[in-house]
Design a protein around this motif. Sequence first.
Motif, PDB file in Angstrom:
ATOM      1  N   VAL A   1       7.532 -11.069   9.459  1.00 10.68           N
ATOM      2  CA  VAL A   1       6.130 -11.059   9.048  1.00 10.68           C
ATOM      3  C   VAL A   1       5.617  -9.635   9.124  1.00 10.68           C
ATOM      4  O   VAL A   1       5.679  -8.996  10.184  1.00 10.68           O
ATOM      5  CB  VAL A   1       5.271 -11.976   9.934  1.00 10.68           C
ATOM      6  CG1 VAL A   1       3.821 -11.957   9.437  1.00 10.68           C
ATOM      7  CG2 VAL A   1       5.808 -13.398   9.923  1.00 10.68           C
ATOM      8  N   LEU A   2       5.117  -9.112   8.002  1.00 14.76           N
ATOM      9  CA  LEU A   2       4.506  -7.783   7.946  1.00 14.76           C
ATOM     10  C   LEU A   2       3.032  -7.947   8.251  1.00 14.76           C
ATOM     11  O   LEU A   2       2.333  -8.733   7.616  1.00 14.76           O
ATOM     12  CB  LEU A   2       4.712  -7.159   6.563  1.00 14.76           C
ATOM     13  CG  LEU A   2       4.031  -5.828   6.293  1.00 14.76           C
ATOM     14  CD1 LEU A   2       4.558  -4.746   7.254  1.00 14.76           C
ATOM     15  CD2 LEU A   2       4.247  -5.387   4.845  1.00 14.76           C
ATOM     16  N   LEU A   3       2.557  -7.167   9.252  1.00 15.98           N
ATOM     17  CA  LEU A   3       1.172  -7.295   9.716  1.00 15.98           C
ATOM     18  C   LEU A   3       0.426  -5.978   9.488  1.00 15.98           C
ATOM     19  O   LEU A   3       0.415  -5.081  10.338  1.00 15.98           O
ATOM     20  CB  LEU A   3       1.155  -7.652  11.212  1.00 15.98           C
ATOM     21  CG  LEU A   3       1.964  -8.896  11.601  1.00 15.98           C
ATOM     22  CD1 LEU A   3       2.123  -8.980  13.117  1.00 15.98           C
ATOM     23  CD2 LEU A   3       1.309 -10.144  11.065  1.00 15.98           C
ATOM     24  N   PRO A   4      -0.199  -5.799   8.312  1.00 16.27           N
ATOM     25  CA  PRO A   4      -0.941  -4.561   8.053  1.00 16.27           C
ATOM     26  C   PRO A   4      -2.177  -4.479   8.956  1.00 16.27           C
ATOM     27  O   PRO A   4      -2.742  -5.502   9.361  1.00 16.27           O
ATOM     28  CB  PRO A   4      -1.342  -4.683   6.583  1.00 16.27           C
ATOM     29  CG  PRO A   4      -0.498  -5.772   6.020  1.00 16.27           C
ATOM     30  CD  PRO A   4      -0.220  -6.704   7.149  1.00 16.27           C
TER      31      PRO A   4
ATOM     32  N   ARG B   1      13.784  -8.424  -0.328  1.00 15.59           N
ATOM     33  CA  ARG B   1      13.441  -7.382  -1.298  1.00 15.59           C
ATOM     34  C   ARG B   1      11.934  -7.158  -1.337  1.00 15.59           C
ATOM     35  O   ARG B   1      11.454  -6.025  -1.379  1.00 15.59           O
ATOM     36  CB  ARG B   1      13.945  -7.793  -2.682  1.00 15.59           C
ATOM     37  CG  ARG B   1      13.738  -6.750  -3.776  1.00 15.59           C
ATOM     38  CD  ARG B   1      13.976  -7.379  -5.124  1.00 15.59           C
ATOM     39  NE  ARG B   1      15.309  -7.954  -5.224  1.00 15.59           N
ATOM     40  CZ  ARG B   1      16.369  -7.283  -5.702  1.00 15.59           C
ATOM     41  NH1 ARG B   1      16.208  -6.047  -6.116  1.00 15.59           N
ATOM     42  NH2 ARG B   1      17.536  -7.862  -5.769  1.00 15.59           N
ATOM     43  N   ALA B   2      11.168  -8.276  -1.323  1.00 17.94           N
ATOM     44  CA  ALA B   2       9.714  -8.166  -1.347  1.00 17.94           C
ATOM     45  C   ALA B   2       9.183  -7.517  -0.072  1.00 17.94           C
ATOM     46  O   ALA B   2       8.205  -6.757  -0.099  1.00 17.94           O
ATOM     47  CB  ALA B   2       9.097  -9.551  -1.530  1.00 17.94           C
ATOM     48  N   LEU B   3       9.834  -7.820   1.085  1.00 14.06           N
ATOM     49  CA  LEU B   3       9.415  -7.206   2.346  1.00 14.06           C
ATOM     50  C   LEU B   3       9.561  -5.690   2.296  1.00 14.06           C
ATOM     51  O   LEU B   3       8.663  -4.959   2.714  1.00 14.06           O
ATOM     52  CB  LEU B   3      10.239  -7.775   3.504  1.00 14.06           C
ATOM     53  CG  LEU B   3       9.996  -7.115   4.868  1.00 14.06           C
ATOM     54  CD1 LEU B   3       8.552  -7.341   5.324  1.00 14.06           C
ATOM     55  CD2 LEU B   3      10.992  -7.637   5.901  1.00 14.06           C
ATOM     56  N   ASP B   4      10.694  -5.218   1.763  1.00 17.53           N
ATOM     57  CA  ASP B   4      10.922  -3.770   1.681  1.00 17.53           C
ATOM     58  C   ASP B   4       9.848  -3.097   0.829  1.00 17.53           C
ATOM     59  O   ASP B   4       9.310  -2.050   1.199  1.00 17.53           O
ATOM     60  CB  ASP B   4      12.306  -3.493   1.111  1.00 17.53           C
ATOM     61  CG  ASP B   4      13.427  -3.925   2.059  1.00 17.53           C
ATOM     62  OD1 ASP B   4      13.142  -4.038   3.271  1.00 17.53           O
ATOM     63  OD2 ASP B   4      14.554  -4.147   1.584  1.00 17.53           O
ATOM     64  N   ALA B   5       9.525  -3.717  -0.323  1.00 14.67           N
ATOM     65  CA  ALA B   5       8.522  -3.120  -1.210  1.00 14.67           C
ATOM     66  C   ALA B   5       7.144  -3.117  -0.547  1.00 14.67           C
ATOM     67  O   ALA B   5       6.423  -2.109  -0.589  1.00 14.67           O
ATOM     68  CB  ALA B   5       8.482  -3.885  -2.530  1.00 14.67           C
ATOM     69  N   SER B   6       6.764  -4.258   0.070  1.00 18.27           N
ATOM     70  CA  SER B   6       5.453  -4.339   0.711  1.00 18.27           C
ATOM     71  C   SER B   6       5.354  -3.400   1.905  1.00 18.27           C
ATOM     72  O   SER B   6       4.314  -2.766   2.134  1.00 18.27           O
ATOM     73  CB  SER B   6       5.189  -5.776   1.165  1.00 18.27           C
ATOM     74  OG  SER B   6       5.167  -6.651   0.056  1.00 18.27           O
ATOM     75  N   LEU B   7       6.433  -3.284   2.706  1.00 22.38           N
ATOM     76  CA  LEU B   7       6.426  -2.416   3.876  1.00 22.38           C
ATOM     77  C   LEU B   7       6.224  -0.964   3.478  1.00 22.38           C
ATOM     78  O   LEU B   7       5.436  -0.235   4.097  1.00 22.38           O
ATOM     79  CB  LEU B   7       7.722  -2.589   4.669  1.00 22.38           C
ATOM     80  CG  LEU B   7       7.887  -1.698   5.904  1.00 22.38           C
ATOM     81  CD1 LEU B   7       6.743  -1.916   6.893  1.00 22.38           C
ATOM     82  CD2 LEU B   7       9.234  -1.949   6.566  1.00 22.38           C
ATOM     83  N   ASN B   8       6.918  -0.527   2.427  1.00 22.26           N
ATOM     84  CA  ASN B   8       6.774   0.868   1.978  1.00 22.26           C
ATOM     85  C   ASN B   8       5.346   1.145   1.524  1.00 22.26           C
ATOM     86  O   ASN B   8       4.779   2.198   1.832  1.00 22.26           O
ATOM     87  CB  ASN B   8       7.746   1.153   0.837  1.00 22.26           C
ATOM     88  CG  ASN B   8       9.187   1.207   1.306  1.00 22.26           C
ATOM     89  OD1 ASN B   8       9.460   1.548   2.471  1.00 22.26           O
ATOM     90  ND2 ASN B   8      10.128   0.863   0.429  1.00 22.26           N
TER      91      ASN B   8
END
Length: 476
Positions: free
Chosen positions: A387-390, A314-321
Amino acid sequence: MAALTLATLYTGRADALNHAGEMAGNLVSLISSDLSRNVEIDDLSLKAMVDGAQQPRTWKLPPNIRDAVLFDRASTAVYLGGAFILDAAGRVAVAQNKVAYPPVALNDRDYFVAQQDSPNVGLYFSHPYRSRLRDGKWSVSLTRRINNPDGSFNGIAVLAIRLEYFQSLLSRVSTGRAGSVFVALGDGTLLARKPYVEKAIGMRVRSASFAYMQSHPSGSFVASATVDGVERMYSFSRVPGTPLVAVVAPAVDDILSPWRERSLLVGTLTLAFGTVFVAVSWMLAFALRDKIKVQEQLVRWAATDALTGLSNRRALDASLNAEWARAARQGSAISVAFIDIDHFKRFNDLYGHAMGDEVLSAVAGCLTEAARASDVVVRYGGEEFAVLLPDTDAAGAIATGERMRKSVEGMTHFALLKGQPAVTVSVGCATRLPALGGAPRELLLAADEQLYSAKGAGRNRVMHEISATGSFAVRT
Protein backbone atom coordinates in the motif's frame (compact mmCIF):
# COMPACT_ATOMS: atom_id res chain seq x y z
CA MET A 1 -18.64 19.02 -50.85
CA ALA A 2 -22.36 19.75 -51.12
CA ALA A 3 -21.82 23.51 -50.81
CA LEU A 4 -19.13 23.54 -53.50
CA THR A 5 -21.27 21.40 -55.79
CA LEU A 6 -24.33 23.64 -55.34
CA ALA A 7 -22.24 26.75 -55.97
CA THR A 8 -20.80 25.20 -59.13
CA LEU A 9 -24.21 24.07 -60.38
CA TYR A 10 -25.72 27.49 -59.69
CA THR A 11 -22.90 29.12 -61.63
CA GLY A 12 -23.48 26.62 -64.46
CA ARG A 13 -27.16 27.56 -64.60
CA ALA A 14 -26.33 31.26 -64.85
CA ASP A 15 -23.72 30.49 -67.52
CA ALA A 16 -26.27 28.48 -69.53
CA LEU A 17 -28.76 31.35 -69.46
CA ASN A 18 -26.08 33.91 -70.34
CA HIS A 19 -24.80 31.77 -73.21
CA ALA A 20 -28.33 31.28 -74.54
CA GLY A 21 -28.91 35.02 -74.31
CA GLU A 22 -25.74 35.70 -76.29
CA MET A 23 -26.67 33.13 -78.93
CA ALA A 24 -30.19 34.53 -79.26
CA GLY A 25 -28.78 38.06 -79.49
CA ASN A 26 -26.42 36.97 -82.27
CA LEU A 27 -29.28 35.31 -84.18
CA VAL A 28 -31.40 38.42 -83.87
CA SER A 29 -28.52 40.50 -85.14
CA LEU A 30 -28.08 38.21 -88.17
CA ILE A 31 -31.79 38.24 -88.97
CA SER A 32 -31.93 42.01 -88.57
CA SER A 33 -28.89 42.49 -90.82
CA ASP A 34 -30.35 40.27 -93.55
CA LEU A 35 -33.69 42.07 -93.46
CA SER A 36 -32.08 45.49 -93.42
CA ARG A 37 -29.79 44.66 -96.35
CA ASN A 38 -32.59 43.27 -98.52
CA VAL A 39 -34.93 46.16 -97.75
CA GLU A 40 -32.13 48.54 -98.67
CA ILE A 41 -31.63 46.75 -102.00
CA ASP A 42 -35.36 46.79 -102.67
CA ASP A 43 -35.53 50.49 -101.84
CA LEU A 44 -32.78 51.22 -104.38
CA SER A 45 -34.87 49.43 -106.99
CA LEU A 46 -37.93 51.47 -105.98
CA LYS A 47 -36.00 54.71 -106.28
CA ALA A 48 -34.84 53.75 -109.76
CA MET A 49 -38.45 52.91 -110.70
CA VAL A 50 -39.65 56.29 -109.38
CA ASP A 51 -36.89 58.20 -111.15
CA GLY A 52 -37.72 56.49 -114.45
CA ALA A 53 -41.48 56.89 -114.05
CA GLN A 54 -41.19 60.62 -113.33
CA GLN A 55 -39.31 61.22 -116.59
CA PRO A 56 -41.82 62.03 -119.42
CA ARG A 57 -39.47 60.68 -122.07
CA THR A 58 -39.48 57.24 -120.41
CA TRP A 59 -43.08 56.76 -121.44
CA LYS A 60 -42.19 57.62 -125.05
CA LEU A 61 -39.68 54.76 -125.28
CA PRO A 62 -40.51 51.43 -126.86
CA PRO A 63 -42.06 49.03 -124.29
CA ASN A 64 -38.98 46.78 -124.08
CA ILE A 65 -36.60 49.65 -123.49
CA ARG A 66 -39.08 51.33 -121.10
CA ASP A 67 -39.37 48.19 -118.98
CA ALA A 68 -35.59 47.79 -118.87
CA VAL A 69 -35.24 51.36 -117.65
CA LEU A 70 -37.94 50.99 -115.01
CA PHE A 71 -37.25 47.47 -113.67
CA ASP A 72 -33.58 46.80 -114.28
CA ARG A 73 -32.56 46.75 -110.60
CA ALA A 74 -35.83 45.26 -109.35
CA SER A 75 -35.21 42.02 -111.23
CA THR A 76 -32.51 41.02 -108.73
CA ALA A 77 -34.74 41.27 -105.62
CA VAL A 78 -34.98 38.10 -103.50
CA TYR A 79 -38.43 36.41 -103.31
CA LEU A 80 -39.84 39.13 -105.53
CA GLY A 81 -43.58 38.72 -106.04
CA GLY A 82 -43.74 41.44 -108.64
CA ALA A 83 -42.67 44.96 -109.56
CA PHE A 84 -45.38 47.38 -110.66
CA ILE A 85 -46.09 50.96 -111.55
CA LEU A 86 -49.61 51.88 -110.43
CA ASP A 87 -51.30 54.91 -111.93
CA ALA A 88 -53.15 57.54 -109.91
CA ALA A 89 -56.28 55.37 -109.94
CA GLY A 90 -54.52 52.37 -108.45
CA ARG A 91 -54.46 50.26 -111.64
CA VAL A 92 -51.38 48.52 -113.01
CA ALA A 93 -49.81 50.83 -115.59
CA VAL A 94 -46.85 48.56 -116.28
CA ALA A 95 -45.45 45.36 -114.69
CA GLN A 96 -42.00 43.88 -114.78
CA ASN A 97 -43.11 40.42 -115.94
CA LYS A 98 -45.24 41.84 -118.83
CA VAL A 99 -48.25 39.84 -117.64
CA ALA A 100 -51.62 41.23 -118.59
CA TYR A 101 -53.23 41.72 -115.19
CA PRO A 102 -56.98 42.19 -114.84
CA PRO A 103 -58.15 45.77 -114.48
CA VAL A 104 -58.24 45.59 -110.71
CA ALA A 105 -58.08 48.82 -108.74
CA LEU A 106 -55.69 48.69 -105.78
CA ASN A 107 -56.43 52.17 -104.51
CA ASP A 108 -57.88 50.73 -101.28
CA ARG A 109 -54.60 49.14 -100.15
CA ASP A 110 -52.89 50.78 -97.21
CA TYR A 111 -49.70 51.30 -99.15
CA PHE A 112 -51.60 53.20 -101.89
CA VAL A 113 -53.67 55.29 -99.51
CA ALA A 114 -50.61 56.29 -97.44
CA GLN A 115 -48.66 57.47 -100.52
CA GLN A 116 -51.70 59.20 -102.00
CA ASP A 117 -52.45 61.14 -98.83
CA SER A 118 -48.94 62.43 -98.11
CA PRO A 119 -46.04 63.39 -100.36
CA ASN A 120 -43.56 62.88 -97.51
CA VAL A 121 -44.10 59.21 -96.66
CA GLY A 122 -40.97 58.04 -98.46
CA LEU A 123 -40.46 54.28 -98.29
CA TYR A 124 -43.65 52.60 -97.05
CA PHE A 125 -43.76 49.05 -95.70
CA SER A 126 -47.27 47.66 -96.00
CA HIS A 127 -49.19 45.26 -93.79
CA PRO A 128 -49.42 41.68 -95.07
CA TYR A 129 -52.23 40.99 -97.56
CA ARG A 130 -53.45 38.34 -99.96
CA SER A 131 -52.60 39.46 -103.45
CA ARG A 132 -55.40 40.16 -105.92
CA LEU A 133 -52.97 39.87 -108.80
CA ARG A 134 -51.25 36.61 -107.78
CA ASP A 135 -53.97 34.18 -106.73
CA GLY A 136 -54.28 35.37 -103.14
CA LYS A 137 -50.67 34.69 -102.09
CA TRP A 138 -49.47 36.33 -98.86
CA SER A 139 -47.33 39.38 -99.60
CA VAL A 140 -46.11 42.69 -98.30
CA SER A 141 -45.32 45.66 -100.48
CA LEU A 142 -42.59 48.26 -100.43
CA THR A 143 -43.76 51.44 -102.15
CA ARG A 144 -42.66 54.94 -103.09
CA ARG A 145 -44.73 57.84 -104.46
CA ILE A 146 -44.54 59.00 -108.06
CA ASN A 147 -45.23 62.70 -108.62
CA ASN A 148 -46.15 64.84 -111.58
CA PRO A 149 -43.80 67.67 -112.48
CA ASP A 150 -45.97 69.98 -110.38
CA GLY A 151 -45.67 67.66 -107.33
CA SER A 152 -49.16 66.24 -107.56
CA PHE A 153 -49.84 62.54 -107.09
CA ASN A 154 -49.32 60.41 -110.19
CA GLY A 155 -49.18 56.85 -108.82
CA ILE A 156 -46.74 54.64 -106.92
CA ALA A 157 -43.87 52.26 -107.53
CA VAL A 158 -44.51 48.86 -105.91
CA LEU A 159 -42.29 45.92 -105.06
CA ALA A 160 -44.34 42.96 -103.80
CA ILE A 161 -42.34 40.65 -101.49
CA ARG A 162 -43.67 37.16 -100.88
CA LEU A 163 -43.91 36.27 -97.18
CA GLU A 164 -42.03 33.08 -97.99
CA TYR A 165 -38.90 35.24 -97.86
CA PHE A 166 -39.39 35.92 -94.18
CA GLN A 167 -40.40 32.33 -93.47
CA SER A 168 -37.34 30.96 -95.30
CA LEU A 169 -35.13 33.32 -93.29
CA LEU A 170 -36.56 32.02 -90.02
CA SER A 171 -36.46 28.37 -91.09
CA ARG A 172 -32.67 28.40 -90.72
CA VAL A 173 -32.91 29.34 -87.03
CA SER A 174 -32.98 26.54 -84.45
CA THR A 175 -35.56 27.33 -81.77
CA GLY A 176 -35.48 24.13 -79.72
CA ARG A 177 -38.48 22.04 -78.69
CA ALA A 178 -40.66 24.85 -77.31
CA GLY A 179 -38.91 28.00 -78.54
CA SER A 180 -40.07 30.42 -81.21
CA VAL A 181 -38.75 33.08 -83.57
CA PHE A 182 -40.81 35.64 -85.45
CA VAL A 183 -40.74 38.85 -87.47
CA ALA A 184 -43.46 41.43 -86.93
CA LEU A 185 -44.27 45.00 -87.80
CA GLY A 186 -43.84 47.67 -85.17
CA ASP A 187 -47.54 47.56 -84.35
CA GLY A 188 -47.37 43.82 -83.64
CA THR A 189 -48.66 42.49 -86.97
CA LEU A 190 -47.07 39.08 -87.50
CA LEU A 191 -45.28 38.51 -90.84
CA ALA A 192 -43.55 35.18 -90.20
CA ARG A 193 -43.18 32.73 -87.37
CA LYS A 194 -41.38 29.51 -86.49
CA PRO A 195 -42.97 27.15 -85.72
CA TYR A 196 -45.21 28.15 -88.59
CA VAL A 197 -48.90 28.71 -87.87
CA GLU A 198 -50.67 29.99 -90.99
CA LYS A 199 -53.69 31.43 -89.19
CA ALA A 200 -51.35 33.56 -87.05
CA ILE A 201 -49.94 35.40 -90.10
CA GLY A 202 -51.37 38.89 -90.32
CA MET A 203 -52.67 38.80 -86.74
CA ARG A 204 -51.62 41.50 -84.32
CA VAL A 205 -49.66 40.44 -81.24
CA ARG A 206 -51.06 42.00 -78.08
CA SER A 207 -49.06 41.21 -74.94
CA ALA A 208 -47.04 42.91 -72.24
CA SER A 209 -43.91 41.36 -73.72
CA PHE A 210 -44.45 42.95 -77.13
CA ALA A 211 -45.40 46.22 -75.51
CA TYR A 212 -41.97 46.21 -73.91
CA MET A 213 -40.37 45.57 -77.32
CA GLN A 214 -42.27 48.50 -78.82
CA SER A 215 -40.77 50.86 -76.25
CA HIS A 216 -37.16 49.69 -76.60
CA PRO A 217 -34.87 49.47 -79.65
CA SER A 218 -33.41 46.14 -78.57
CA GLY A 219 -32.93 44.01 -75.49
CA SER A 220 -33.45 40.70 -73.76
CA PHE A 221 -35.80 39.53 -71.02
CA VAL A 222 -37.49 36.40 -69.67
CA ALA A 223 -41.29 36.16 -69.62
CA SER A 224 -44.10 33.64 -69.93
CA ALA A 225 -46.05 33.70 -73.19
CA THR A 226 -49.73 34.62 -72.86
CA VAL A 227 -50.71 32.08 -75.56
CA ASP A 228 -49.20 28.85 -74.20
CA GLY A 229 -47.75 29.88 -70.82
CA VAL A 230 -44.24 28.73 -71.80
CA GLU A 231 -41.44 30.70 -70.16
CA ARG A 232 -39.08 32.00 -72.83
CA MET A 233 -36.01 34.22 -73.09
CA TYR A 234 -36.90 36.97 -75.57
CA SER A 235 -34.09 38.67 -77.49
CA PHE A 236 -35.30 41.34 -79.93
CA SER A 237 -34.11 44.15 -82.15
CA ARG A 238 -35.70 46.72 -84.43
CA VAL A 239 -34.51 46.41 -88.03
CA PRO A 240 -32.80 49.69 -89.01
CA GLY A 241 -34.63 51.67 -91.69
CA THR A 242 -37.77 49.53 -91.41
CA PRO A 243 -40.79 49.14 -89.13
CA LEU A 244 -39.81 45.50 -88.54
CA VAL A 245 -39.00 43.81 -85.24
CA ALA A 246 -37.02 40.54 -85.19
CA VAL A 247 -37.47 38.31 -82.14
CA VAL A 248 -35.74 35.06 -81.08
CA ALA A 249 -37.30 33.39 -78.02
CA PRO A 250 -35.85 30.02 -76.93
CA ALA A 251 -37.75 28.27 -74.11
CA VAL A 252 -36.05 28.42 -70.71
CA ASP A 253 -36.70 24.68 -70.24
CA ASP A 254 -34.86 23.94 -73.50
CA ILE A 255 -31.97 26.17 -72.45
CA LEU A 256 -31.63 24.53 -69.06
CA SER A 257 -32.31 20.95 -70.16
CA PRO A 258 -28.61 20.02 -70.72
CA TRP A 259 -27.71 21.82 -67.48
CA ARG A 260 -30.38 19.88 -65.60
CA GLU A 261 -29.07 16.58 -66.95
CA ARG A 262 -25.53 17.45 -65.89
CA SER A 263 -26.77 18.72 -62.54
CA LEU A 264 -28.70 15.50 -61.91
CA LEU A 265 -25.62 13.45 -62.71
CA VAL A 266 -23.28 15.63 -60.65
CA GLY A 267 -25.76 15.89 -57.78
CA THR A 268 -26.27 12.11 -57.74
CA LEU A 269 -22.53 11.46 -57.78
CA THR A 270 -21.96 14.06 -55.08
CA LEU A 271 -24.69 12.52 -52.93
CA ALA A 272 -23.27 9.04 -53.49
CA PHE A 273 -19.67 10.06 -52.79
CA GLY A 274 -20.78 12.15 -49.82
CA THR A 275 -22.76 9.24 -48.40
CA VAL A 276 -19.81 6.90 -48.88
CA PHE A 277 -17.48 9.46 -47.36
CA VAL A 278 -19.69 9.91 -44.30
CA ALA A 279 -20.18 6.15 -43.96
CA VAL A 280 -16.46 5.46 -44.21
CA SER A 281 -15.76 8.28 -41.76
CA TRP A 282 -18.21 6.80 -39.27
CA MET A 283 -16.72 3.34 -39.76
CA LEU A 284 -13.25 4.72 -39.14
CA ALA A 285 -14.50 6.65 -36.12
CA PHE A 286 -16.08 3.54 -34.63
CA ALA A 287 -13.00 1.49 -35.46
CA LEU A 288 -10.75 4.06 -33.78
CA ARG A 289 -13.08 4.26 -30.81
CA ASP A 290 -13.04 0.48 -30.44
CA LYS A 291 -9.28 0.48 -30.84
CA ILE A 292 -8.92 3.10 -28.12
CA LYS A 293 -11.22 1.10 -25.86
CA VAL A 294 -9.14 -2.02 -26.46
CA GLN A 295 -5.95 -0.10 -25.83
CA GLU A 296 -7.39 1.33 -22.61
CA GLN A 297 -8.48 -2.15 -21.59
CA LEU A 298 -5.01 -3.52 -22.33
CA VAL A 299 -3.48 -0.73 -20.27
CA ARG A 300 -5.84 -1.55 -17.41
CA TRP A 301 -5.05 -5.25 -17.72
CA ALA A 302 -1.35 -4.50 -17.76
CA ALA A 303 -1.69 -2.52 -14.53
CA THR A 304 -4.38 -4.63 -12.82
CA ASP A 305 -4.30 -7.97 -11.00
CA ALA A 306 -6.91 -10.21 -12.62
CA LEU A 307 -7.82 -12.10 -9.45
CA THR A 308 -8.26 -9.28 -6.92
CA GLY A 309 -8.95 -6.36 -9.22
CA LEU A 310 -6.19 -4.39 -7.48
CA SER A 311 -3.38 -2.58 -9.24
CA ASN A 312 -0.28 -4.67 -9.81
CA ARG A 313 3.41 -4.18 -9.18
CA ARG A 314 3.88 -2.23 -12.41
CA ALA A 315 1.26 0.30 -11.30
CA LEU A 316 2.92 0.57 -7.86
CA ASP A 317 6.27 1.47 -9.43
CA ALA A 318 4.70 4.18 -11.60
CA SER A 319 2.64 5.65 -8.73
CA LEU A 320 5.59 5.54 -6.29
CA ASN A 321 7.86 7.44 -8.69
CA ALA A 322 5.18 10.10 -9.27
CA GLU A 323 4.35 10.51 -5.56
CA TRP A 324 8.04 10.55 -4.61
CA ALA A 325 8.67 13.44 -6.99
CA ARG A 326 5.64 15.32 -5.69
CA ALA A 327 6.64 14.78 -2.05
CA ALA A 328 10.16 16.00 -2.85
CA ARG A 329 8.72 19.25 -4.25
CA GLN A 330 6.31 19.78 -1.37
CA GLY A 331 8.60 18.57 1.43
CA SER A 332 6.01 16.05 2.66
CA ALA A 333 6.48 12.48 3.94
CA ILE A 334 5.62 9.32 2.02
CA SER A 335 5.11 5.83 3.43
CA VAL A 336 4.76 2.27 2.13
CA ALA A 337 3.20 -0.75 3.87
CA PHE A 338 3.90 -4.34 2.86
CA ILE A 339 1.22 -6.88 3.91
CA ASP A 340 1.64 -10.65 3.82
CA ILE A 341 -1.04 -13.29 4.67
CA ASP A 342 0.15 -15.46 7.55
CA HIS A 343 0.46 -19.23 6.92
CA PHE A 344 -1.11 -18.87 3.46
CA LYS A 345 0.65 -21.95 2.11
CA ARG A 346 -0.85 -24.08 4.84
CA PHE A 347 -4.29 -22.63 4.08
CA ASN A 348 -3.85 -23.55 0.40
CA ASP A 349 -2.76 -27.05 1.29
CA LEU A 350 -5.80 -27.60 3.57
CA TYR A 351 -8.51 -26.02 1.44
CA GLY A 352 -7.12 -25.95 -2.06
CA HIS A 353 -6.25 -23.16 -4.42
CA ALA A 354 -9.86 -22.20 -5.10
CA MET A 355 -10.41 -21.34 -1.45
CA GLY A 356 -7.00 -19.66 -1.43
CA ASP A 357 -8.12 -17.40 -4.26
CA GLU A 358 -11.22 -16.48 -2.26
CA VAL A 359 -9.01 -15.54 0.71
CA LEU A 360 -6.82 -13.37 -1.53
CA SER A 361 -9.89 -11.56 -2.90
CA ALA A 362 -11.34 -11.11 0.60
CA VAL A 363 -8.05 -9.72 1.97
CA ALA A 364 -7.83 -7.34 -1.00
CA GLY A 365 -11.31 -6.07 -0.13
CA CYS A 366 -10.35 -5.53 3.54
CA LEU A 367 -7.23 -3.61 2.57
CA THR A 368 -9.14 -1.41 0.12
CA GLU A 369 -11.81 -0.59 2.71
CA ALA A 370 -9.19 0.31 5.33
CA ALA A 371 -7.18 2.52 2.92
CA ARG A 372 -7.87 6.16 2.07
CA ALA A 373 -9.04 7.30 -1.33
CA SER A 374 -5.56 8.68 -2.08
CA ASP A 375 -3.79 5.44 -1.09
CA VAL A 376 -2.74 2.95 -3.76
CA VAL A 377 -3.42 -0.71 -2.83
CA VAL A 378 -1.67 -3.29 -5.03
CA ARG A 379 -1.13 -7.01 -5.13
CA TYR A 380 2.64 -7.24 -5.04
CA GLY A 381 2.85 -10.94 -5.74
CA GLY A 382 1.48 -14.27 -4.41
CA GLU A 383 -0.05 -13.60 -1.00
CA GLU A 384 1.82 -10.32 -0.59
CA PHE A 385 0.24 -6.86 -0.91
CA ALA A 386 1.62 -3.33 -0.80
CA VAL A 387 0.00 0.00 0.00
CA LEU A 388 1.44 3.37 -1.09
CA LEU A 389 0.56 6.06 1.45
CA PRO A 390 1.15 9.59 0.05
CA ASP A 391 1.41 12.51 2.52
CA THR A 392 1.67 10.03 5.41
CA ASP A 393 4.21 10.13 8.26
CA ALA A 394 5.30 7.18 10.49
CA ALA A 395 2.36 7.51 12.87
CA GLY A 396 -0.12 7.59 10.02
CA ALA A 397 1.50 4.59 8.39
CA ILE A 398 1.30 2.60 11.65
CA ALA A 399 -2.35 3.57 12.13
CA THR A 400 -3.26 2.57 8.57
CA GLY A 401 -1.38 -0.74 8.92
CA GLU A 402 -3.20 -1.48 12.16
CA ARG A 403 -6.60 -0.79 10.57
CA MET A 404 -5.80 -3.18 7.79
CA ARG A 405 -4.54 -5.86 10.16
CA LYS A 406 -7.69 -5.69 12.29
CA SER A 407 -9.95 -5.66 9.23
CA VAL A 408 -8.41 -8.90 7.97
CA GLU A 409 -8.45 -10.47 11.44
CA GLY A 410 -12.17 -9.89 11.61
CA MET A 411 -12.87 -12.31 8.73
CA THR A 412 -13.92 -15.21 11.03
CA HIS A 413 -15.61 -17.15 8.21
CA PHE A 414 -12.16 -18.14 6.92
CA ALA A 415 -11.04 -19.86 10.21
CA LEU A 416 -8.72 -22.79 9.73
CA LEU A 417 -9.47 -26.40 10.70
CA LYS A 418 -9.04 -27.88 14.19
CA GLY A 419 -9.63 -24.57 15.96
CA GLN A 420 -6.88 -22.72 14.16
CA PRO A 421 -7.09 -18.90 14.41
CA ALA A 422 -8.69 -16.84 11.61
CA VAL A 423 -6.78 -15.49 8.62
CA THR A 424 -4.27 -12.85 9.74
CA VAL A 425 -1.67 -10.65 8.10
CA SER A 426 1.72 -9.26 9.02
CA VAL A 427 2.44 -5.64 8.12
CA GLY A 428 5.78 -3.89 7.63
CA CYS A 429 5.88 -0.08 7.21
CA ALA A 430 8.54 2.45 6.26
CA THR A 431 8.49 6.23 5.93
CA ARG A 432 10.79 8.66 4.10
CA LEU A 433 11.18 12.39 3.44
CA PRO A 434 12.12 12.55 -0.30
CA ALA A 435 13.27 16.16 0.15
CA LEU A 436 16.23 14.81 2.21
CA GLY A 437 17.37 12.59 -0.67
CA GLY A 438 17.28 8.89 -1.30
CA ALA A 439 15.39 6.81 -3.86
CA PRO A 440 11.92 5.20 -4.04
CA ARG A 441 13.46 1.73 -4.11
CA GLU A 442 15.04 2.30 -0.69
CA LEU A 443 11.56 2.90 0.76
CA LEU A 444 10.29 -0.40 -0.67
CA LEU A 445 13.29 -2.30 0.68
CA ALA A 446 12.84 -0.78 4.13
CA ALA A 447 9.15 -1.73 4.23
CA ASP A 448 9.97 -5.22 3.05
CA GLU A 449 12.52 -5.61 5.84
CA GLN A 450 9.90 -4.55 8.39
CA LEU A 451 7.51 -7.16 6.98
CA TYR A 452 10.07 -9.91 7.56
CA SER A 453 10.68 -8.50 11.04
CA ALA A 454 6.92 -8.72 11.79
CA LYS A 455 6.84 -12.33 10.64
CA GLY A 456 9.92 -13.15 12.72
CA ALA A 457 8.35 -11.53 15.76
CA GLY A 458 5.37 -13.88 15.69
CA ARG A 459 3.13 -12.63 12.79
CA ASN A 460 -0.24 -10.81 13.00
CA ARG A 461 1.39 -7.52 13.88
CA VAL A 462 2.54 -4.17 12.46
CA MET A 463 6.15 -3.06 12.53
CA HIS A 464 7.67 0.26 11.48
CA GLU A 465 11.22 1.56 11.56
CA ILE A 466 11.62 4.53 13.87
CA SER A 467 14.66 5.97 12.11
CA ALA A 468 17.13 5.24 9.41
CA THR A 469 19.42 3.60 12.04
CA GLY A 470 17.27 0.50 12.03
CA SER A 471 15.50 0.53 15.47
CA PHE A 472 11.82 -0.64 15.38
CA ALA A 473 8.45 -0.07 16.92
CA VAL A 474 6.16 -3.06 17.22
CA ARG A 475 2.35 -2.98 17.32
CA THR A 476 0.44 -6.18 18.11
